[in-house]
Enzyme design. Structure first.
Site, PDB file in Angstrom:
ATOM      1  CD  GLU A 122      -2.959  -1.164   0.518  1.00  0.00           C
ATOM      2  OE1 GLU A 122      -3.086  -0.234  -0.311  1.00  0.00           O
ATOM      3  OE2 GLU A 122      -3.764  -2.098   0.599  1.00  0.00           O
ATOM      4  CB  CYS A 181      -1.816   6.957   1.309  1.00  0.00           C
ATOM      5  SG  CYS A 181      -3.062   6.024   2.182  1.00  0.00           S
TER       6      CYS A 181
END
Ligand code: NAP
Length: 466
Positions: free
Chosen positions: A229, A263
């Site tokens: 990720e 993010c």
């Protein structure tokens, strides 16, 4: 990086920690291997009871845990409390649903045979985690991972050691036996050796693209499964039919959530020219209304950036972009004084070679673009090495269909900001990584998907071999 608690609101070093020795790491890997042999044989009911208990502890202790998060990485106390609650939710979610997700699936193969697909644990999974959601990033791996029968090894970011130890403590108090989940206070230089060790079965990393590349390369050499990720530079597209007030208010929140260090924060704001003037005015006002200050104080919207290095990098990206020709609509000057504060900032007229055009800016800095229509909006959204989330604002059904089908990202949210949810798969494409966390897809990432064929009657002729 030193393993230390440095309060980003003051710059003060509060506590430093020695990294584990090679011998201590070895002992922890052995403990994990031993614990796996017992944990894999526990029933799903037993695991669910402990996972539910972990959720209760997180809820009951949320004030203390939230203060720890705020002290170590600067998110506001309100955001930190919400993070602890969300961790409790993911524990409850997998406690309740893992049995269904992991139940053997029957496959109709006809004849006298029965076929099933089973989901079996892999072993010890190494989690290399970032500081920005110091509890949530770990729990979204821990809850499905431990429910699936794996054991966890955490190498957390070096600036959140107390959060890392607190997570181990929560899981121990919840009843998971010694070794089922362990925190290893080590630097990133210890990761390669652990990936080479046969007692580590797989790895998951959340963090920057270079860190992901390094872990994937080493794990690949060892043929070990990874989930990555990584970074993002999410587009937030506004079309003329959108509710511009809602879009602008959400835009400011989506950019500045977690002090701009998420993010899936919206980073590139791509606005149709027919809505651009009004949206720009509303967006500037919404960004300027955010209160920057002490993250422990009630009413603060934006705390400091997590480290001096991150603040300086954000400042450098903004200054280089302005020098290249970008125009500041608000913010853009780092806040002097103790602590690592940076104000909500909007850049526009950004030339293609400026950092704010394509790079991920990990702070409260928005890049604002105007486009002539949907084709240009989609092309600009996809003109990025990243493909994590995307948010599109429109009431037009045909536009929605095109955005969902054509934006290269792991997630598209329509008239809403991107947010992770235990019920939905989370992850990206392109340089944002691969694999998925959360949902049913997340629990299936770290399992041995085993095909089982059972003949009820002895075969009279042999099948063709493959
Ligand atoms: P980072 O520097 O990549 O650090 C993340 C973790 O990786 C830390 O534990 C770090 O350890 C470790 N690490 C760094 N380099 C490594 C290497 N070469 N080998 C092995 N481990 C290594 O990232 P960060 O600055 O903490 O986090 C910000 C980045 O994470 C942003 O790009 C953000 O978008 C991304 N992120 C992505 C997601 C997602 O779900 N896609 C979620 C959150 C954040 P040390 O701390 O000891 O260096």
């Amino acid at each position: 990086m030193p393993i230390a608690t440095i309060n980003p609101a003051t710059g003060e070093t509060l506590q430093t920690f020695e990294a584990l020795t090679a011998g201590e790491v070895d002992a922890k890997l052995q403990r994990a291997a031993d614990a796996f042999e017992r944990h894999r044989r526990t029933s799903l009911d037993e695991r669910a009871g402990k996972m539910r208990r972990a959720g209760e502890i997180l809820d009951a202790d949320k004030d203390r845990l939230a203060r720890l998060m705020t002290t170590e990485m600067g998110k506001t106390l309100a955001a930190a409390r919400a993070e602890a609650e969300k961790c409790a939710w993911v524990c409850r979610h997998y406690a309740e649903h893992a049995a269904g997700m992991l139940a053997p699936q029957a496959v109709d193969v006809g004849g006298t045979a029965r076929a099933e697909v089973h989901f079996l644990p892999l072993g010890a999974v190494l989690a290399v985690m970032p500081w920005n959601f110091p509890f949530w990033q770990v729990f979204r791996f821990v809850a499905p991972g431990l429910m699936a029968g794996n054991v966890g090894l955490l190498k957390h970011a070096s600036n959140v050691p107390q959060c890392a130890l607190a997570i181990e403590d929560v899981l121990r108090r919840a009843g998971f036996e010694e070794g089922v989940f362990q925190t290893l206070l080590v630097g990133s230089d210890a990761v390669a050796g652990m990936l080479d060790d046969e007692r580590v079965a797989a790895a998951t990393l959340t963090g920057s693209t270079p860190a992901g590349q390094s872990v994937a390369e080493r794990a690949g050499r060892n043929l070990k499964k990874t989930v990555l990720e990584l970074g993002g530079s999410d587009p937030f597209i506004v079309m003329p039919s959108a509710d511009l007030h809602a879009a602008a208010t959400t835009a400011a929140k989506a950019r500045c959530i977690n002090n701009g260090q998420s993010c899936i924060a919206a980073k590139r704001f791509i606005v149709h020219q027919d809505a651009a003037d009004e949206f720009e005015q509303l967006f500037v006002a919404a960004m300027e209304a955010l209160r920057v200050g002490d993250p422990m104080a009630d009413g603060t919207d934006v705390g400091p950036l997590a480290t001096a290095a991150i603040r300086d990098e954000v400042d450098e990206q903004v200054r280089t972009s302005v020098a290249a020709g970008a125009r500041l609509l608000t913010g853009g000057q780092k806040i002097e004084g103790p602590g690592f504060f940076y104000p909500p900032t909007i850049l526009t007229d950004i030339p293609e070679d400026a950092p704010a055009y394509r790079e991920e800016v990990f702070g409260p800095v928005a890049s604002l673009f105007r486009v002539a229509g949907i084709d240009e909006a989609i092309a600009l959204a996809n003109d990025s090495q990243f493909g994590l989330g995307s948010s599109v604002w429109t009431r037009d059904e045909a536009e929605r269909r095109r955005f969902v089908a054509e934006i290269e990202a792991g997630m598209t949210y329509v008239n809403a900001m991107v947010a992770s949810d235990p019920r939905l798969p989370f992850g990206g494409v392109k340089q944002s990584g691969y694999g998925r966390e959360l949902g049913t897809f997340g629990i299936h990432e770290f399992v041995n998907i085993k095909s089982v064929w059972i003949e009820e009657h002895a075969p009279t002729d042999l099948p063709d071999a493959e």
